[in-house]
Scaffold this motif. Structure first.
Motif, PDB file in Angstrom:
ATOM      1  N   GLU A  59      18.094  37.777 109.350  1.00  0.00           N
ATOM      2  CA  GLU A  59      19.418  36.917 109.632  1.00  0.00           C
ATOM      3  C   GLU A  59      20.169  37.731 110.828  1.00  0.00           C
ATOM      4  OE1 GLU A  59      19.715  33.587 106.107  1.00  0.00           O
ATOM      5  OE2 GLU A  59      20.533  35.296 106.168  1.00  0.00           O
ATOM      6  N   ALA A  60      20.440  38.995 110.390  1.00  0.00           N
ATOM      7  CA  ALA A  60      21.339  39.688 110.918  1.00  0.00           C
ATOM      8  C   ALA A  60      21.212  40.228 112.379  1.00  0.00           C
ATOM      9  CB  ALA A  60      21.544  41.227 110.117  1.00  0.00           C
ATOM     10  N   GLN A  61      19.810  39.763 112.937  1.00  0.00           N
ATOM     11  CA  GLN A  61      19.663  40.025 114.544  1.00  0.00           C
ATOM     12  C   GLN A  61      20.357  38.993 115.221  1.00  0.00           C
ATOM     13  OE1 GLN A  61      17.854  42.745 114.817  1.00  0.00           O
ATOM     14  NE2 GLN A  61      18.092  42.863 112.533  1.00  0.00           N
ATOM     15  N   ASP A  94      22.415  42.401 103.717  1.00  0.00           N
ATOM     16  CA  ASP A  94      23.592  41.544 104.022  1.00  0.00           C
ATOM     17  C   ASP A  94      24.020  41.763 105.492  1.00  0.00           C
ATOM     18  OD1 ASP A  94      23.650  40.164 101.814  1.00  0.00           O
ATOM     19  OD2 ASP A  94      25.447  40.866 100.909  1.00  0.00           O
ATOM     20  N   GLY A  95      23.283  42.276 106.388  1.00  0.00           N
ATOM     21  CA  GLY A  95      23.712  42.506 107.566  1.00  0.00           C
ATOM     22  C   GLY A  95      24.284  41.267 108.318  1.00  0.00           C
ATOM     23  N   GLN A  96      23.691  39.992 108.127  1.00  0.00           N
ATOM     24  CA  GLN A  96      24.089  38.795 108.412  1.00  0.00           C
ATOM     25  C   GLN A  96      25.516  38.351 108.412  1.00  0.00           C
ATOM     26  OE1 GLN A  96      23.005  39.054 105.571  1.00  0.00           O
ATOM     27  NE2 GLN A  96      24.092  37.180 104.774  1.00  0.00           N
ATOM     28  N   MET A 133      10.256  21.045 106.929  1.00  0.00           N
ATOM     29  CA  MET A 133      11.535  21.980 107.155  1.00  0.00           C
ATOM     30  C   MET A 133      11.970  21.415 108.722  1.00  0.00           C
ATOM     31  SD  MET A 133      10.927  25.465 105.355  1.00  0.00           S
ATOM     32  CE  MET A 133       9.654  25.802 106.438  1.00  0.00           C
ATOM     33  N   ASP A 163      18.999  32.500 114.790  1.00  0.00           N
ATOM     34  CA  ASP A 163      19.965  31.254 114.222  1.00  0.00           C
ATOM     35  C   ASP A 163      19.888  31.179 112.641  1.00  0.00           C
ATOM     36  OD1 ASP A 163      21.772  29.320 114.251  1.00  0.00           O
ATOM     37  OD2 ASP A 163      20.043  27.784 114.506  1.00  0.00           O
ATOM     38  N   LYS A 164      18.488  31.107 112.321  1.00  0.00           N
ATOM     39  CA  LYS A 164      18.274  30.911 110.628  1.00  0.00           C
ATOM     40  C   LYS A 164      17.000  31.305 110.488  1.00  0.00           C
ATOM     41  CE  LYS A 164      17.637  26.003 111.164  1.00  0.00           C
ATOM     42  NZ  LYS A 164      18.163  24.598 110.834  1.00  0.00           N
ATOM     43  N   MET A 190      13.999  30.405 107.463  1.00  0.00           N
ATOM     44  CA  MET A 190      13.440  29.455 106.586  1.00  0.00           C
ATOM     45  C   MET A 190      12.235  30.184 105.933  1.00  0.00           C
ATOM     46  SD  MET A 190      13.987  25.945 108.396  1.00  0.00           S
ATOM     47  CE  MET A 190      12.835  26.107 109.854  1.00  0.00           C
ATOM     48  N   PRO A 227      24.745  46.301 112.099  1.00  0.00           N
ATOM     49  CA  PRO A 227      24.712  45.206 111.121  1.00  0.00           C
ATOM     50  C   PRO A 227      23.127  44.908 111.044  1.00  0.00           C
ATOM     51  CG  PRO A 227      26.712  44.556 112.085  1.00  0.00           C
ATOM     52  CD  PRO A 227      26.314  45.764 112.703  1.00  0.00           C
ATOM     53  N   GLU A 228      22.528  45.083 112.473  1.00  0.00           N
ATOM     54  CA  GLU A 228      21.181  44.737 112.725  1.00  0.00           C
ATOM     55  C   GLU A 228      20.138  45.548 112.108  1.00  0.00           C
ATOM     56  OE1 GLU A 228      21.264  41.892 116.809  1.00  0.00           O
ATOM     57  OE2 GLU A 228      20.639  44.033 116.910  1.00  0.00           O
ATOM     58  N   ALA A 285      21.481  46.950 108.965  1.00  0.00           N
ATOM     59  CA  ALA A 285      21.686  47.292 107.549  1.00  0.00           C
ATOM     60  C   ALA A 285      20.565  46.981 106.698  1.00  0.00           C
ATOM     61  CB  ALA A 285      22.844  46.287 107.391  1.00  0.00           C
ATOM     62  N   THR A 306      17.883  38.672 104.621  1.00  0.00           N
ATOM     63  CA  THR A 306      19.302  39.266 105.343  1.00  0.00           C
ATOM     64  C   THR A 306      18.873  40.077 106.484  1.00  0.00           C
ATOM     65  OG1 THR A 306      19.883  40.937 104.027  1.00  0.00           O
ATOM     66  CG2 THR A 306      20.380  38.685 103.343  1.00  0.00           C
ATOM     67  N   HIS A 307      18.177  40.768 106.530  1.00  0.00           N
ATOM     68  CA  HIS A 307      17.708  41.634 107.491  1.00  0.00           C
ATOM     69  C   HIS A 307      17.496  41.011 108.938  1.00  0.00           C
ATOM     70  CE1 HIS A 307      16.908  45.173 109.580  1.00  0.00           C
ATOM     71  NE2 HIS A 307      15.491  45.296 109.547  1.00  0.00           N
ATOM     72  N   ASP A 332      13.267  41.288 103.642  1.00  0.00           N
ATOM     73  CA  ASP A 332      14.734  41.050 103.087  1.00  0.00           C
ATOM     74  C   ASP A 332      15.122  40.045 104.227  1.00  0.00           C
ATOM     75  OD1 ASP A 332      17.506  41.063 102.633  1.00  0.00           O
ATOM     76  OD2 ASP A 332      17.583  43.030 102.133  1.00  0.00           O
TER      77      ASP A 332
END
Lengths: 333, 333, 333, 333
Positions: free
Chosen positions: A54-56, B309-311, D63, A60-61, A63, B303-304, B306, A51-52, A49
């Motif tokens: 990205e939540a760290q 959608d944690g981000q 990218m 930054d992002k 890809m 959030p980290e 979650a 978003t998991h 996932d």
């Protein structure tokens, strides 16, 4: 999958992140510099996932390198999926022509149009019994009565039937009548319906949502396939842009994209894509020239009295002419 | 409704068209010149199917003058709809703050977050038990177990519950637990679900589809209202554009537009609109400054870790700070 | 033009508005009801500034009935514009194939490619001497030297030259070398440049801006024509949407739309529209099948060493194959 | 920069690619698996032309990891750029209010409005002398006469002047009159004009193109800065989407994005973003609440007789009210 770290990250934070990712069963390769951390994630990332990660807070992002779908992917299945509908083959090198009215309006109407579609060389009959309408005050379709009329039309002409289900209840009813069950653009991400369709033995025609990316389109196909139904036919019907001259903007390059990314058949619906009958033939020519596996065309014997979408329906004689010219083009390309 | 005729139309064709329109119960006024026919249609045009008139061969195009919705329209009901949820009022001059996690993950998690939302001054608790996920391989929610946890959280904190239904089956189950039932962006034109929601006695929170026009958004509210449920709360969560820095593009002017066109309350979801927790507070300030009736914010204690959608989730302390500043802004505007 | 009044307007206010409009030389017809004022404006409205009428406090909105362009309109000139470039005709039933590199890189390169384009059956040679690049750090073109190389290529092969001008200064220089001067997508609404191009005796190839409506596209053609230059060739090169698989989204229905609305020729640029050489041939087939007057194709003898846009350039042998197949399709449609 | 290779690539092909990239002065790190090659490129990639790497036949896609701009980037310059205009500071914690008519129409008009803007607390005077109009038949501005009127208005009120240049010729003239020179949305990628503006000593206000990404917006600022002018002020004025209720869709999250990515000031133009005067105040409140450095507002003493954009212009008394409320919000956030 590539993970780009924030500029100011300590060695310890980076180590922690790498450990976390490794626990997900992935290998981590360092692809960045001392000043700017970039990690390459190697392994099966389809179930990660994004978003998991990205939540760290050090990330930054993220890809994607690989497509997030598997069953729908050409990497997974190199050979074209070809679906047999009562002897007619959809996919591969075959050209499939589907014709019929937007809505089934009466037994007489659908019988009349079915005969014309058959005579013109069409392979399947379309016709809506349950209609998705923007307004609650518009004609909503004949319901099961419409399905019964479609069945009679099939009995006489031999044309297999394709019609749309908007809910699980409708799906179970339609399954008893139709040869292909359509899931419309507005329901492309109705995940409950997709899962249900995945448990059916009937082929599913999935239309692209009007703002769906190609990736999301294939992910919705993946939903159906992952639930057990490999017989998915994709259909592009135009996307929504700022241009309002046409009802939607037909993204025709999607045909080449889908053929590269997936093994599933891809049809074009020029009627909804343009919203104007004058454009249906030229757009159909283009669709076949670019390599679409088929066309889904609204045909009506009396468009001026149609209960819906008369403005984008072809009369039978124009449909006949269209079939002839697209078959010529199909032979060349 | 304005009907523009093609350039070359005979007097007889024009007369026939006028007769056809008059049979629909409308008055026809001539608004064009000898060279270019333009007709004004006077009367209740909400039930006229535009495609029917467009299908007439003498018609070039049809333009709407009036909005096609009625029950949702401010012309029809000038006073703001205010909906009472266990004593808290949504709409009018009130500011409603909804907080909670994207997904209910465990009893402990939702209890913890519910207490924090309550302490920060939030009015309702959100939390998904059934999750719409792009990938079939992503976490799909705890299902009814999640609803039970939400119920416990409500029992302790007193916060009313809002949670999403993606199908008719889920709706009937959720109705037993939730105070407000959410219909998500991907189901904004799931007409079967809208009609079903219209037969409920619970208020519905309807999210704008990611490529829905304001008119389509209000037409979907109309579907619910026309089926008998007047308690609809609208929620903007960003639309899809070419810009990819944010997850979606928040169309904040929609707040002013909806307040002008409709009497229904309009909330903003800054979490989905931006997809990045850093933007949630600034966008929330803007939403309240422009006049939104409330905010729906993703709050997570960790959030980290979650499951989704944690981000874009705020930690409780940031949520607390957000509530304070938006309340200050609400007092000024 | 239709003017919709606000709901609460006094008879006097309405009378004042009508007088104001009549002073503009227009006739006013009443197309509304007692409750809702709607006015039809009859006469030449191309010179009416819509924002002026919208600014009146009694006006709710203004809707256009007629196109705001005149010289570019098919109503004004029913016959196709056909432009003769050194004996080759662009427009009407002719198919024009333009080939060449994105940038002129050296004398050797452009001579080599020009010969290949000629041998393949191409009619014109393209090649940029002044390049619009998103980054100031990218190759900006050879400038006048590039124009001289193009001239030599023309001298040897006989192929007329098309190349882009980004400013008035460049335009005057290019005019001395080129047969057709291109105005690129980013300058479609560079009105100073359009007016300047309107004073030239050379034909102008105007590319559609990446978010321009068809109406704005034709209005920019109108700028050139209103300044005195009737020889405008339109070129579609894709619009910007949320889809990122292709560089742009090719709006192919624009061909049918332009042919209906205007008498000007319309070309397709499949290279920029897709950004991927693999898609250039399939999209070219579609473009000719729908009825485009021609194609503008990036051709490079060594795409892997091209200074710009190598990823969307065809090698000469693929270009040769493309010309053959599109000519076959052109004969059918 | 990340380079994803095609599935079927030999070791030799991979080695050749790596050598080619290393010759560009970059280090290459392996971030993929045996089955799927992924390379990380380390070093200064701002000057690498992505299309060049994409053109290599073994490459699937490229990218970006780093932003392609440098001078405009906050990584390069962490401190906010603050620009002093005759004692008023734009950027940092300051709030700048710019008011004035769309077009300068007469000496009397601009003097009157300038006094009102000054009295309301505005900091700069805007007014167009050269107007970009979609139609060649619309009012095109007073030209140099308008600039002279602006100069008089500045002489009396002390308000610095901002006005738009559409070409290099106009730029040189305007430079003699204006304190800030505006480059409009339609010219955001008029690279000849950007380079010319880069050689000026006057600050440039650069408006975002209606379909420009944030990255392209900052790349256009980079053009100006790379040519020698560090004083660039950014201005968001709405992007083009499918929604047509407002003239454009205001992408307000751009304020937070720009503040994160760049050190340059960012203003909001609520008049063009919405196209309706009723929305100007609510949107202005939101813009200041989210953290914009300023507002550019169309003010007209007599909108109903304005020669352009009257429908989106505020009367002075409304502008005065707006200034008061946004200053209150600015103090809170």
């Amino acid at each position: 999958m590539i993970v780009v770290l924030k500029r100011i990250v300590t060695d310890e934070e980076k180590r922690d992140l790498i450990q976390m990712i490794e626990k997900m069963g992935l290998e981590v390769k360092d692809a960045g510099s001392e000043n700017h951390g970039v990690l390459g994630l190697v392994g099966d990332t389809t179930k990660v996932d994004i978003t998991h990660i990205e939540a760290q807070h050090v990330v930054d992002k993220v890809m994607k390198v690989q497509e997030p779908y598997k069953l729908a992917s050409r990497t997974f299945q190199p050979m074209d999926t070809v679906i047999d509908i009562g002897g007619h083959k959809i996919g591969g090198d075959n050209l499939t022509i589907i014709g019929g009215p937007c809505s089934v309006e009466s037994e007489e109407q659908i019988m009349h149009i079915a005969r014309e579609v058959k005579a013109a060389g069409g392979h399947l009959l379309r016709g809506g019994a349950f209609k998705p309408r923007t307004s609650p005050y518009s004609f909503q379709g004949l319901g099961e009565e419409g399905l019964k009329f479609l069945k009679k039309a099939k009995a006489e002409t031999g044309l297999p039937i394709i019609t749309e289900a908007m809910s699980i209840e409708e799906f179970d009813l339609i399954e008893q009548y139709a040869d292909i069950i359509q899931i419309g653009a507005r329901n492309m991400q109705n995940f409950a319906l997709l899962k249900h369709a995945g448990r059916s033995s009937k082929p599913i025609c999935l239309k692209r949502g009007m703002s769906a990316t190609i990736e999301e389109f294939l992910m919705s196909a993946e939903y159906i396939m992952a639930s057990g139904n490999p017989n998915v036919i994709l259909c592009e019907r135009g996307i929504r842009t700022f241009e309002s001259y046409t009802r939607n903007t037909l993204d025709l390059a999607v045909v080449s994209a889908i053929k590269e990314l997936s093994h599933l058949p891809i049809l074009i619906d020029p009627s909804h894509a343009t919203g104007r009958w004058q454009l249906v033939e030229p757009v159909s020519r283009a669709a076949v020239a670019i390599g679409a596996h088929g066309l889904m065309i609204e045909v009506h014997n009396d468009p001026e009295h149609a209960l819906s979408d008369g403005q984008q329906s072809l009369k039978p004689e124009r449909f006949t002419k269209l079939v002839k010219i697209v078959e010529k083009i199909h032979q060349i390309v």
